[in-house]
Design an enzyme around this catalytic site. Sequence first.
Site, PDB file in Angstrom:
ATOM      1  N   ASN A  87       0.672  -1.094   0.085  1.00  0.00           N
ATOM      2  CA  ASN A  87       0.034   0.021  -0.017  1.00  0.00           C
ATOM      3  C   ASN A  87       0.753   1.255   0.014  1.00  0.00           C
ATOM      4  O   ASN A  87       2.220   1.263   0.227  1.00  0.00           O
ATOM      5  CB  ASN A  87      -0.992  -0.011   1.148  1.00  0.00           C
ATOM      6  CG  ASN A  87      -2.327   0.670   0.876  1.00  0.00           C
ATOM      7  OD1 ASN A  87      -2.438   1.790   0.265  1.00  0.00           O
ATOM      8  ND2 ASN A  87      -3.301   0.409   1.679  1.00  0.00           N
ATOM      9  N   HIS A 117      22.235   0.816  11.859  1.00  0.00           N
ATOM     10  CA  HIS A 117      23.741   1.159  11.966  1.00  0.00           C
ATOM     11  C   HIS A 117      24.469   0.845  13.200  1.00  0.00           C
ATOM     12  O   HIS A 117      23.542   0.183  14.231  1.00  0.00           O
ATOM     13  CB  HIS A 117      23.752   2.687  12.170  1.00  0.00           C
ATOM     14  CG  HIS A 117      23.300   3.464  10.843  1.00  0.00           C
ATOM     15  ND1 HIS A 117      24.046   3.853   9.810  1.00  0.00           N
ATOM     16  CD2 HIS A 117      22.374   3.790  10.326  1.00  0.00           C
ATOM     17  CE1 HIS A 117      23.603   4.232   8.997  1.00  0.00           C
ATOM     18  NE2 HIS A 117      22.329   4.383   9.066  1.00  0.00           N
ATOM     19  N   ALA A 163      -1.835  -2.593  13.419  1.00  0.00           N
ATOM     20  CA  ALA A 163      -1.302  -1.078  13.102  1.00  0.00           C
ATOM     21  C   ALA A 163      -0.387  -0.865  14.021  1.00  0.00           C
ATOM     22  O   ALA A 163      -0.873  -0.574  15.329  1.00  0.00           O
ATOM     23  CB  ALA A 163      -2.631  -0.262  12.630  1.00  0.00           C
ATOM     24  N   THR A 168      10.339  -6.381  16.236  1.00  0.00           N
ATOM     25  CA  THR A 168      11.726  -6.583  16.686  1.00  0.00           C
ATOM     26  C   THR A 168      12.358  -8.019  16.654  1.00  0.00           C
ATOM     27  O   THR A 168      13.602  -8.239  16.777  1.00  0.00           O
ATOM     28  CB  THR A 168      11.958  -5.668  17.908  1.00  0.00           C
ATOM     29  OG1 THR A 168      11.525  -6.524  18.937  1.00  0.00           O
ATOM     30  CG2 THR A 168      11.598  -4.326  18.169  1.00  0.00           C
TER      31      THR A 168
END
Length: 190
Positions: A87, A117, A163, A168
């Site tokens: 989307n 990073h 949503a 993680t």
Amino acid sequence: MNQIRTGILATNRAIAGLNSRWRNLYYRSLGVKLHGYIWMRQVEIPRNFEDIEIESDCALDRGVVLLCSGEPLPHPKIHIRANTYINRNTFIDAIESLTIGKNCAIGPGCYITDHDHGQDLTLPPLKQPMIAKPTQIGNRVWIGANVTILKGVTIGDRTIVGAGSVVTRELPSDAIAVGVPATVIKYRGK
């Protein structure tokens, strides 16, 4: 009046279809591996075209960005499997390996990556080395609006991510997960 409106809508659809076909030809000519026709509405692929593979019958809506960085690899860095819909304003960012399975639905405003990073105290943020781990989204996964999926995550088949969640760590198949960080709250069909 309805006939005029119907005519305008048909004309707009025809123009959108022609623009999408033009984008298919354009990105193919730059080296993106497109298998069959891909519905593309104002998609942005800024560089490293040869690092992207998209299978047939996918749809990428307005504002989708596919970004690959780093040296070319022998495999695609971004691989989107057949019949997947991505989307509006979703950003997919890879330097090593990011795979999205078949028949997935990805909501608007998502960010999906396979890297981040380093954290060396002697280096400023933009001088930090990139750290990559493959990210894999299984088949028939449904990802809600504004979800972030971080490096090294595997999401199992048929899982739903609510949503605004931040994924993680690995999510098993058939799970429903929500939150920051995303946590399984129940399983589908149970």
